[in-house]
Write a protein that holds these residues in place. Sequence first.
Motif, short mmCIF file in Angstrom:
data_model
loop_
_atom_site.label_atom_id
_atom_site.label_comp_id
_atom_site.label_asym_id
_atom_site.label_seq_id
_atom_site.Cartn_x
_atom_site.Cartn_y
_atom_site.Cartn_z
N VAL A 8 74.44 38.03 35.71
CA VAL A 8 72.53 37.48 35.29
C VAL A 8 71.55 38.57 35.92
CG1 VAL A 8 71.25 35.44 36.57
CG2 VAL A 8 74.23 35.36 36.01
N PRO A 9 71.21 38.79 35.28
CA PRO A 9 69.60 39.29 35.25
C PRO A 9 68.64 39.39 36.80
CG PRO A 9 68.44 38.18 33.08
CD PRO A 9 70.01 37.77 33.52
N SER A 10 68.18 40.35 37.10
CA SER A 10 67.20 39.84 38.17
C SER A 10 65.89 40.69 37.73
CB SER A 10 66.93 41.09 38.55
OG SER A 10 67.81 42.16 38.98
N ASN A 11 65.48 41.15 36.15
CA ASN A 11 64.24 41.83 35.82
C ASN A 11 64.72 41.45 34.14
OD1 ASN A 11 61.74 42.58 34.74
ND2 ASN A 11 61.78 43.72 36.44
N LEU A 12 64.61 40.16 34.11
CA LEU A 12 65.23 39.83 32.66
C LEU A 12 63.68 40.38 31.49
CD1 LEU A 12 66.24 37.69 30.55
CD2 LEU A 12 64.04 36.38 30.71
N GLU A 13 62.28 41.01 31.25
CA GLU A 13 61.60 41.30 30.53
C GLU A 13 62.59 42.84 30.64
OE1 GLU A 13 57.51 42.79 29.66
OE2 GLU A 13 57.51 41.74 30.95
N ARG B 218 65.43 44.33 30.93
CA ARG B 218 66.89 44.02 30.49
C ARG B 218 66.63 43.71 29.29
NH1 ARG B 218 71.80 41.23 32.97
NH2 ARG B 218 71.09 42.60 35.02
N VAL B 219 66.16 42.74 28.77
CA VAL B 219 65.88 43.20 27.14
C VAL B 219 64.94 44.10 26.82
CG1 VAL B 219 64.80 41.42 25.37
CG2 VAL B 219 65.86 40.38 27.24
N VAL C 269 69.63 39.95 27.09
CA VAL C 269 69.68 38.84 28.50
C VAL C 269 70.68 39.66 29.58
CG1 VAL C 269 69.80 37.01 29.72
CG2 VAL C 269 68.36 37.09 27.04
N PHE C 270 71.91 39.56 28.98
CA PHE C 270 73.15 38.93 29.85
C PHE C 270 73.81 40.84 30.80
CE2 PHE C 270 73.18 34.85 29.01
CZ PHE C 270 73.20 34.19 30.59
#
Length: 157
Positions: free
Chosen positions: A35-40, A42-43, A141-142
């Motif tokens: 599960v991402p901690s910093n979504l932006e 990571r994407v 995302v993941f």
Amino acid sequence: MAEQPKNTKLDLIKEFQDLLQSARPWAEFAKDFKVPSNLEERVKTNLVYFKGNYVIISMGFTAFGLCIHPKSLVAASCCGIMLAILLTLKLETSPGVEITQEKKLLFAAPVVLLLLHQAGALFWALYGLLLGLISVLLHTVFRTRTIASRINYSWFS
């Protein structure tokens, strides 16, 4: 001297080949999901690092969508052959005035879309493309960022 067009067919084909060749190894692609901690971040990082893999996956799902319905596969193949023939023909409106590739595509696009729609191929191709985009979104995302992907992202951004 006449200025050369910026995006010729050969340039676009070469860019597409480079994009496909930039695909990362599939073992690396399918490793370590969290599960991402910093979504932006990571994407963005995964989109840059795995872009070749994402194109291959999207094309594969689109082809799968067409294979589900054989009539769609036949219609898409016929449209592809028709486009290939149309783009290789040298057509003139009057002596010495050749029709450009862009005008040929502008004419062919509605015809192809209508044929694909009538055969049901447009629905199945879009269905496959949607499945591909969903799988790409889930992966971006993941899939955790690696050091190599972070360096690659910082290098190209």
